[in-house]
Scaffold this active site. Sequence first.
Site, mmCIF file in Angstrom:
data_model
loop_
_atom_site.group_PDB
_atom_site.id
_atom_site.type_symbol
_atom_site.label_atom_id
_atom_site.label_comp_id
_atom_site.label_asym_id
_atom_site.label_seq_id
_atom_site.Cartn_x
_atom_site.Cartn_y
_atom_site.Cartn_z
ATOM 1 N N CYS A 137 -6.442 3.121 -6.201
ATOM 2 C CA CYS A 137 -5.348 3.637 -5.348
ATOM 3 C C CYS A 137 -5.380 2.785 -4.085
ATOM 4 C CB CYS A 137 -5.598 5.091 -4.999
ATOM 5 S SG CYS A 137 -5.951 6.143 -6.426
ATOM 6 N N GLY A 141 -3.953 -1.306 1.422
ATOM 7 C CA GLY A 141 -4.810 -2.439 1.071
ATOM 8 C C GLY A 141 -6.002 -2.680 1.988
ATOM 9 N N LYS A 143 -8.922 -1.276 2.173
ATOM 10 C CA LYS A 143 -10.246 -1.334 1.532
ATOM 11 C C LYS A 143 -10.343 -2.547 0.605
ATOM 12 C CE LYS A 143 -11.090 3.480 2.365
ATOM 13 N NZ LYS A 143 -9.704 3.837 2.776
ATOM 14 N N CYS A 263 -9.733 11.216 2.854
ATOM 15 C CA CYS A 263 -9.766 11.365 4.314
ATOM 16 C C CYS A 263 -9.446 12.806 4.703
ATOM 17 C CB CYS A 263 -8.841 10.365 4.993
ATOM 18 S SG CYS A 263 -7.149 10.457 4.430
#
Length: 332
Positions: A137, A141, A143, A263
């Site tokens: 997922c 972008g 990570k 998160c």
Amino acid sequence: EQLENKTKGKLQKQTCQVVLDHFEKQYSTELGDAWSSVREVLTYPLCWQHAVLLNKFSHTADLEDTLCAQGYHPAFRGTLPYLPRSLKCYVSRTPRRFPSQKHQAGKLKEYYLLNAASVLPVLALEVKDGEDVLDLCAAPGGKSVAILQCASPGELHCNEYDELRSRWLKQTMESFIPRPLFNLITVSILDGRQIGELKPEFYDKVLVDAPCSNDKSWLFSSDIQQATLRLLQRKELSVLQFQLLRSAIKALRPGGSLVYSTCTLSKAENSDVINLVLNSCTNVIPVDISEIAQAVSQQFTFHSDTQQHELLVLPEKGRAWGPMYIAKLKKV
Ligand code: SAM
């Protein structure tokens, strides 16, 4: 002082009462005493912090000098078990805003602004050179960019289901990664739940940075109806998260590992989902990541009531990182 208050007033967004009431009820039970200080940070965006992740493919020494001159210092300096020297991330003790860089075709950006806690799932993944990696997922972008700062994967497959967000993802990759490396990167627009079937036992590492109730952004919804609907549909997210994890497990080679992150502080989307996976999938075992918490305990606050295979970053004044839940599993 009047001017300062006026500026603060503009920057201080309005919290959405239905969401705050919902969180109050749930998180005071789940986090106990820790909730009141977490709430203080979550509801006061002026104390939110951000980190500056340098792009090893383009940044200059001047940038590091500028950051230091402005009060930033390198994060993750502890004795982390896995800390690639090529990963450089700067943070400041006080909340300040480093300007974001505009996308310019043909020009690489020098840095990516992000929540410092977002680097922890990437560090927990421990990507080594040559490994095949799936970011299930991936948009926008952040990570994926961080993974590429750490190592040179054999393949980095970045997937995003939402078409618009996948365009954003592609633009991020173009802004941070030099063209010659594009052949290592695949960007797809698939439902992550199908990738396990499409690419069984294909990857050494999978990152599942799952869609979740984004506590920070939900608290500042301006549309009460939308916020109420989101809260009602919140339970469906854990079903999706479980299905994404099952797909990730299928996509892993035996011996490979996955990191799950969200998160949100919500137990239903964090520990409960991971426990369900551990209880229903006989081919995965938990991986101890408590060493990470010990190594960065001066920079981050972690919830004390978690197991060794999970971390929950709690935002606190002066260390306003997170919320971020991280868990690591290995396929046997
Ligand atoms: N990893 C990203 C980063 O660091 O920039 C953030 C990812 S965000 C938390 C979760 C993403 O999952 C969203 O972009 C959302 O559109 C996407 N998503 C939602 N459902 C999905 C699905 N079924 N398959 C794949 N991605 C999905």
